[in-house]
Design a protein around this motif. Structure first.
Motif, PDB file in Angstrom:
ATOM      1  N   GLU A   1       0.825  -1.207   0.000  1.00  0.00           N
ATOM      2  CA  GLU A   1       0.000   0.000   0.000  1.00  0.00           C
ATOM      3  C   GLU A   1       0.865   1.265   0.000  1.00  0.00           C
ATOM      4  O   GLU A   1       0.364   2.355  -0.224  1.00  0.00           O
ATOM      5  N   TYR A   2       2.149   1.112   0.226  1.00  0.00           N
ATOM      6  CA  TYR A   2       3.053   2.257   0.303  1.00  0.00           C
ATOM      7  C   TYR A   2       3.864   2.487  -0.972  1.00  0.00           C
ATOM      8  O   TYR A   2       4.412   3.561  -1.170  1.00  0.00           O
ATOM      9  N   ILE A   3       3.991   1.464  -1.807  1.00  0.00           N
ATOM     10  CA  ILE A   3       4.794   1.577  -3.031  1.00  0.00           C
ATOM     11  C   ILE A   3       3.897   1.313  -4.237  1.00  0.00           C
ATOM     12  O   ILE A   3       3.432   0.192  -4.429  1.00  0.00           O
ATOM     13  N   PRO A   4       3.647   2.334  -5.064  1.00  0.00           N
ATOM     14  CA  PRO A   4       2.814   2.104  -6.252  1.00  0.00           C
ATOM     15  C   PRO A   4       3.539   1.226  -7.272  1.00  0.00           C
ATOM     16  O   PRO A   4       4.774   1.126  -7.272  1.00  0.00           O
ATOM     17  N   SER A   5       2.769   0.590  -8.133  1.00  0.00           N
ATOM     18  CA  SER A   5       3.351  -0.333  -9.119  1.00  0.00           C
ATOM     19  C   SER A   5       4.363   0.356 -10.031  1.00  0.00           C
ATOM     20  O   SER A   5       5.408  -0.213 -10.341  1.00  0.00           O
ATOM     21  N   TRP A   6       4.087   1.599 -10.444  1.00  0.00           N
ATOM     22  CA  TRP A   6       5.026   2.305 -11.323  1.00  0.00           C
ATOM     23  C   TRP A   6       6.366   2.503 -10.624  1.00  0.00           C
ATOM     24  O   TRP A   6       7.420   2.391 -11.240  1.00  0.00           O
ATOM     25  N   SER A   7       6.324   2.766  -9.321  1.00  0.00           N
ATOM     26  CA  SER A   7       7.551   2.968  -8.559  1.00  0.00           C
ATOM     27  C   SER A   7       8.325   1.654  -8.422  1.00  0.00           C
ATOM     28  O   SER A   7       9.554   1.636  -8.520  1.00  0.00           O
ATOM     29  N   MET A   8       7.598   0.556  -8.208  1.00  0.00           N
ATOM     30  CA  MET A   8       8.232  -0.758  -8.113  1.00  0.00           C
ATOM     31  C   MET A   8       8.928  -1.101  -9.426  1.00  0.00           C
ATOM     32  O   MET A   8      10.058  -1.584  -9.442  1.00  0.00           O
ATOM     33  N   ARG A   9       8.249  -0.831 -10.548  1.00  0.00           N
ATOM     34  CA  ARG A   9       8.848  -1.106 -11.856  1.00  0.00           C
ATOM     35  C   ARG A   9      10.111  -0.271 -12.051  1.00  0.00           C
ATOM     36  O   ARG A   9      11.126  -0.774 -12.524  1.00  0.00           O
ATOM     37  N   PHE A  10      10.048   1.009 -11.668  1.00  0.00           N
ATOM     38  CA  PHE A  10      11.218   1.877 -11.803  1.00  0.00           C
ATOM     39  C   PHE A  10      12.368   1.370 -10.938  1.00  0.00           C
ATOM     40  O   PHE A  10      13.514   1.294 -11.399  1.00  0.00           O
ATOM     41  N   LEU A  11      12.086   1.042  -9.695  1.00  0.00           N
ATOM     42  CA  LEU A  11      13.144   0.582  -8.789  1.00  0.00           C
ATOM     43  C   LEU A  11      13.798  -0.703  -9.292  1.00  0.00           C
ATOM     44  O   LEU A  11      15.022  -0.849  -9.231  1.00  0.00           O
TER      45      LEU A  11
END
Length: 135
Positions: A65-75
């Motif tokens: 709930e704290y990390i959006p999917s777009w951010s996960m993909r970027f990381l």
């Protein structure tokens, strides 16, 4: 903060000589508490969403709930891209080793080599060969 610590760890791994790294998001498997919670909350529908490996960065999902999917993909992309950049910077001989494994031996040894190999040879590979590669 934790994500930045993981990135720093990946950079350290490249510096000390690790050959390969894979950055993927967590996958809730059937029978686990998280899986059951996601199904109960309606965030995951087992009838329409098969459980699959999150090795496809463009379709990767974050269950946090704290990390959006777009951010996960970027990381994940940034972690792997920066690892290979630093690895080749610190050990330039690995560039020729990578090219040799892909184009001469035709036996990829790392995830990056497998990705490049499949890109160049996908039309000539049999389905069984694709399954044996580490991608």
């Amino acid at each position: 903060k934790e994500a930045f610590c993981k990135i720093a760890f990946i950079w350290k791994a490249a510096f000390i000589g690790v050959r390969d790294v894979v950055c993927l998001s967590f996958i809730p498997y059937p029978g686990t508490v998280l899986y059951d919670e996601l199904v109960a909350e309606g965030k995951f529908d087992p009838k329409t969403q098969p459980v699959r490996l999150n090795n496809d960065i463009s379709n990767m999902v974050s269950w946090s709930e704290y990390i959006p999917s777009w951010s996960m993909r970027f990381l994940c992309f940034f972690g792997m891209a920066s690892f290979y950049f630093l690895q080749f910077l610190f050990r330039p001989q690995r560039i020729s080793e990578t090219l040799n494994n892909i184009f001469i031996k035709k036996r990829p040894q790392t995830n990056l080599e497998s990705l490049i190999y499949c890109y160049f040879y996908r039309t000539t590979l049999k389905h069984s060969e694709l399954e044996t590669l580490a991608i």
